[in-house]
Write a protein that holds these residues in place. Structure first.
Motif, PDB file in Angstrom:
ATOM      1  N   LEU A 150       5.539   1.885   9.720  1.00  0.00           N
ATOM      2  CA  LEU A 150       6.472   2.321   8.681  1.00  0.00           C
ATOM      3  C   LEU A 150       7.883   1.849   9.008  1.00  0.00           C
ATOM      4  O   LEU A 150       8.608   1.339   8.152  1.00  0.00           O
ATOM      5  CB  LEU A 150       6.450   3.848   8.567  1.00  0.00           C
ATOM      6  N   GLN A 151       8.225   2.006  10.255  1.00  0.00           N
ATOM      7  CA  GLN A 151       9.566   1.632  10.677  1.00  0.00           C
ATOM      8  C   GLN A 151       9.795   0.141  10.476  1.00  0.00           C
ATOM      9  O   GLN A 151      10.863  -0.284  10.006  1.00  0.00           O
ATOM     10  CB  GLN A 151       9.718   1.999  12.153  1.00  0.00           C
ATOM     11  N   ALA A 152       8.814  -0.636  10.798  1.00  0.00           N
ATOM     12  CA  ALA A 152       8.939  -2.092  10.645  1.00  0.00           C
ATOM     13  C   ALA A 152       9.135  -2.450   9.172  1.00  0.00           C
ATOM     14  O   ALA A 152       9.940  -3.321   8.833  1.00  0.00           O
ATOM     15  CB  ALA A 152       7.698  -2.780  11.195  1.00  0.00           C
ATOM     16  N   ILE A 153       8.395  -1.766   8.319  1.00  0.00           N
ATOM     17  CA  ILE A 153       8.529  -2.035   6.885  1.00  0.00           C
ATOM     18  C   ILE A 153       9.949  -1.738   6.420  1.00  0.00           C
ATOM     19  O   ILE A 153      10.577  -2.524   5.720  1.00  0.00           O
ATOM     20  CB  ILE A 153       7.549  -1.156   6.079  1.00  0.00           C
ATOM     21  N   GLU A 156      -6.272   2.427   7.536  1.00  0.00           N
ATOM     22  CA  GLU A 156      -7.507   1.696   7.288  1.00  0.00           C
ATOM     23  C   GLU A 156      -7.374   0.848   6.018  1.00  0.00           C
ATOM     24  O   GLU A 156      -7.801  -0.304   5.991  1.00  0.00           O
ATOM     25  CB  GLU A 156      -8.664   2.698   7.129  1.00  0.00           C
ATOM     26  N   GLU A 157      -6.774   1.426   5.007  1.00  0.00           N
ATOM     27  CA  GLU A 157      -6.630   0.665   3.768  1.00  0.00           C
ATOM     28  C   GLU A 157      -5.698  -0.523   3.955  1.00  0.00           C
ATOM     29  O   GLU A 157      -5.932  -1.605   3.410  1.00  0.00           O
ATOM     30  CB  GLU A 157      -6.095   1.561   2.648  1.00  0.00           C
ATOM     31  N   VAL A 158      -4.656  -0.311   4.719  1.00  0.00           N
ATOM     32  CA  VAL A 158      -3.757  -1.423   5.011  1.00  0.00           C
ATOM     33  C   VAL A 158      -4.554  -2.543   5.662  1.00  0.00           C
ATOM     34  O   VAL A 158      -4.470  -3.709   5.265  1.00  0.00           O
ATOM     35  CB  VAL A 158      -2.619  -0.972   5.935  1.00  0.00           C
ATOM     36  N   ALA A 159      -5.344  -2.192   6.650  1.00  0.00           N
ATOM     37  CA  ALA A 159      -6.138  -3.187   7.362  1.00  0.00           C
ATOM     38  C   ALA A 159      -7.052  -3.929   6.391  1.00  0.00           C
ATOM     39  O   ALA A 159      -7.100  -5.165   6.386  1.00  0.00           O
ATOM     40  CB  ALA A 159      -6.964  -2.511   8.444  1.00  0.00           C
ATOM     41  N   ALA A 160      -7.749  -3.160   5.563  1.00  0.00           N
ATOM     42  CA  ALA A 160      -8.684  -3.774   4.624  1.00  0.00           C
ATOM     43  C   ALA A 160      -7.956  -4.768   3.733  1.00  0.00           C
ATOM     44  O   ALA A 160      -8.407  -5.898   3.548  1.00  0.00           O
ATOM     45  CB  ALA A 160      -9.357  -2.681   3.792  1.00  0.00           C
ATOM     46  N   ARG A 161      -6.822  -4.334   3.191  1.00  0.00           N
ATOM     47  CA  ARG A 161      -6.119  -5.204   2.271  1.00  0.00           C
ATOM     48  C   ARG A 161      -5.521  -6.412   2.957  1.00  0.00           C
ATOM     49  O   ARG A 161      -5.330  -7.453   2.333  1.00  0.00           O
ATOM     50  CB  ARG A 161      -5.052  -4.420   1.531  1.00  0.00           C
ATOM     51  N   VAL A 195       0.828  -1.207   0.000  1.00  0.00           N
ATOM     52  CA  VAL A 195       0.000   0.000   0.000  1.00  0.00           C
ATOM     53  C   VAL A 195       0.863   1.257   0.000  1.00  0.00           C
ATOM     54  O   VAL A 195       0.671   2.166  -0.806  1.00  0.00           O
ATOM     55  CB  VAL A 195      -0.944   0.019   1.219  1.00  0.00           C
ATOM     56  N   PHE A 196       1.824   1.310   0.912  1.00  0.00           N
ATOM     57  CA  PHE A 196       2.645   2.513   1.002  1.00  0.00           C
ATOM     58  C   PHE A 196       3.499   2.685  -0.250  1.00  0.00           C
ATOM     59  O   PHE A 196       3.813   3.804  -0.650  1.00  0.00           O
ATOM     60  CB  PHE A 196       3.510   2.487   2.260  1.00  0.00           C
ATOM     61  N   ALA A 245      -0.812   7.072   2.738  1.00  0.00           N
ATOM     62  CA  ALA A 245      -1.963   6.183   2.579  1.00  0.00           C
ATOM     63  C   ALA A 245      -2.534   5.882   3.955  1.00  0.00           C
ATOM     64  O   ALA A 245      -1.818   5.933   4.963  1.00  0.00           O
ATOM     65  CB  ALA A 245      -1.555   4.897   1.875  1.00  0.00           C
ATOM     66  N   SER A 246      -3.797   5.537   3.997  1.00  0.00           N
ATOM     67  CA  SER A 246      -4.434   5.379   5.304  1.00  0.00           C
ATOM     68  C   SER A 246      -4.231   3.979   5.885  1.00  0.00           C
ATOM     69  O   SER A 246      -4.212   2.984   5.166  1.00  0.00           O
ATOM     70  CB  SER A 246      -5.920   5.666   5.206  1.00  0.00           C
TER      71      SER A 246
END
Lengths: 202, 202, 202, 202
Positions: free
Chosen positions: A59-62, A35-40, A24-25, A32-33
């Motif tokens: 973000l940091q984990a990514i 919420e969208e991450v959660a949905a996906r 997503v990011f 990006a929200s």
DNA sequence: GATGAATGAGTATTCATTCAT
DNA sequence: AATGAATGAATACTCATTCAT
């Protein structure tokens, strides 16, 4: 009784979220929200926040993940590759990847608006690249005066350039060819220049 | 009849807003609030929107401004400078500027989330750089095989790298020295490499 | 010296504004912006506010104007028309006009969000309609028991219906035919109904 | 497994919001602020937008609700009522309701500035009224030449008139009496008129 | 642990109205 | 008297984060 079975679920969720968040990011940028991450990822928003109490943490984990992967790739090349070309191959590979996947390479340079703490993983990556560099210099494939930070600087700059400006494969190659030439023979024609630099930057 | 005096006031406001907006967005990224721009420019929020009906318009105006300034600098160097070094001077100047002012050079690569329309000004800038490049090639200071798009790619990549990662002046110079060496002698030592590239990218 | 020439200009501006305002509000509803009125009238926003210190004042002036025009039309019909049909003609004319021009008839019912003060002009209009009604009743064309307020109620209701729901000319006629029949012979078949009503509403 | 308890809460909130929104918009028109709806429903603004992602959605939901209620009432009358008077009763009931509750009957005619999509519910309502009309015509209580669209036109026009102009109960009855008379005996005294209409509207 | 509803501060944008020119 | 720039309150909508279920 083995480890609680709930934990297996949680672990799976965690990596699912991480993977989708990266996607997503990468696509929409760090704004990006969640919420969208959660949905996906197919979970509820609360689950995301249970695993990563803050968007910044996510973000940091990514980024940490990404750096680890990049480090591994460098290590592999250091182990298997031809010392004379491994560094250049690594460069080329990373740039191509950045341009193609529009990954989170973005985040490497932290224009996130948020300040990410990733010095640890960055150091490890640098160490891996250092290996590639040293061996290339031993072979005479890279000028011995070249230092690690210049290489890292060029690496990230070209990755980002490729990512942001969408360099075509052809342009990637032509650009990298120039950089590689510079890395090789800084000493020869560029000699007097180097002298000038030393004077200026003390 | 001279220009209406009202317009003088408005003009002053417009540039005040533009200047502060550039500063704000440079500091906090393009997602900084328009309200803050207004506050820093000492005007009410409505005034900002009267001059730039959309945030996108404001961003676009900033970028256009910046590109124009950069183009002018290139033109000046083309007029006055030593053909053999002007291109390199320009590079060095821009990178230093990007790193120091943390300007909106950022926006050049448009990770704004918004899509900005700046193709016109970008073309003009490219034309100016082309002049510098051609003259450097005439002097033998740059390999004749080098093309404009590679130069632009390296220019933006290094500017952004310097900006985002905060290259020190020393690191800037060392990195650019490598790039300059590559631009010069791509033909000599890098010969076989170039041949390889040509084969690959047709 | 005759009247100051400036005043002529101002008067022209005032009516220009009034006319364009009527058009704008008719098209887009009372929430259209005053700025648009100014633009369409070819004057600056300040000029609009000089003539009508408040948006409410502007709306009120429009409605007053409209009512005056409607009153005139009624008066003309009362003077020239066949008493037996003049009322019906007036009805038909107004409904058609409302449906076609999507005029400010809207404002007659004041769903403006703003409260308009127009009782004076409304009274004058009512008086004009009263004339039409009385004469129709003298001819036996309208039931003598019909009162003015019922007629006004039906008039505004049908105008608004036609305006808002966009009645086709055909539907306008069929609907009005029913109303006219009702106005004529309320006494006959509807007789017992009337009695019931009288009992209920005391 | 019963329905999730969370949903119970959410459902309660949803209808609370819907009810208060209807009240607010009825009082102040469709341009009333969503914030006020939230306040009156005792929830935070975000909650309103979670249930109705757009103001338009909220308005549409209200209208749909209203139309459903009206349709039910028509159906009930069609089932229980005297065919000869049911249509008239329905008319009277709706007009009284509109005038009294100053409901959102307003929205029926969509002067919302926003375009609402309610064709579905409107069709259902029309069908219900059609039933009342047909039965009244079978009884001879309404002229057989009367069509559904005229009835709907008169119904909405009178409701809106009553709503907007605040007809007193007495005025409501006197106005409706005229309309009812027109619906009944269009054929008799109004005969020549009908003929004229037919000629005109083909 | 997971869910998803609720929160509420924050953001871009509009518009009636004022006022310096 | 006219102009049009400036004001700033108001409004729809978003999103990170919390918390009851």
């Amino acid at each position: 009784m083995p480890e609680s079975p709930v934990r297996a679920d949680a672990k799976r969720n965690r990596s699912r979220i991480l993977a989708e968040a990266a996607a997503v990011f990468a696509e929409k940028g760090a704004s990006a929200s969640t919420e969208e991450v959660a949905a996906r990822a197919g979970v509820a928003i609360g689950t995301v926040f249970r695993h990563f109490p803050t968007k910044r943490d996510l973000l940091q984990a990514i980024v940490k993940d990404l750096l680890e992967r990049l480090t591994e790739e460098a290590a592999t090349l250091a182990a298997d590759g031809d010392p004379a070309t491994a560094l250049f191959d690594y460069f080329r590979h990373m740039v191509a990847q950045a341009a193609a996947k529009k990954t989170v390479a973005d985040l490497l340079a932290a224009d996130t608006g948020v300040q990410l703490e990733v010095s640890g993983p960055v150091l490890t990556l640098s160490a891996a690249v250092q290996t590639l560099l040293s061996r290339a210099q031993h072979c005479g494939a890279v000028d011995p005066a070249v230092r690690l930070d210049e290489v890292m600087a060029l690496l990230t700059a070209t990755c980002q350039g490729a990512l942001r400006s969408g360099w075509s494969p052809d342009l990637q190659e032509r650009t990298l060819t120039i950089v590689f030439a510079g890395l090789r023979d800084r000493s020869s024609q560029a000699g007097e220049d180097v002298a000038a630099v030393r004077r200026r930057s003390g």
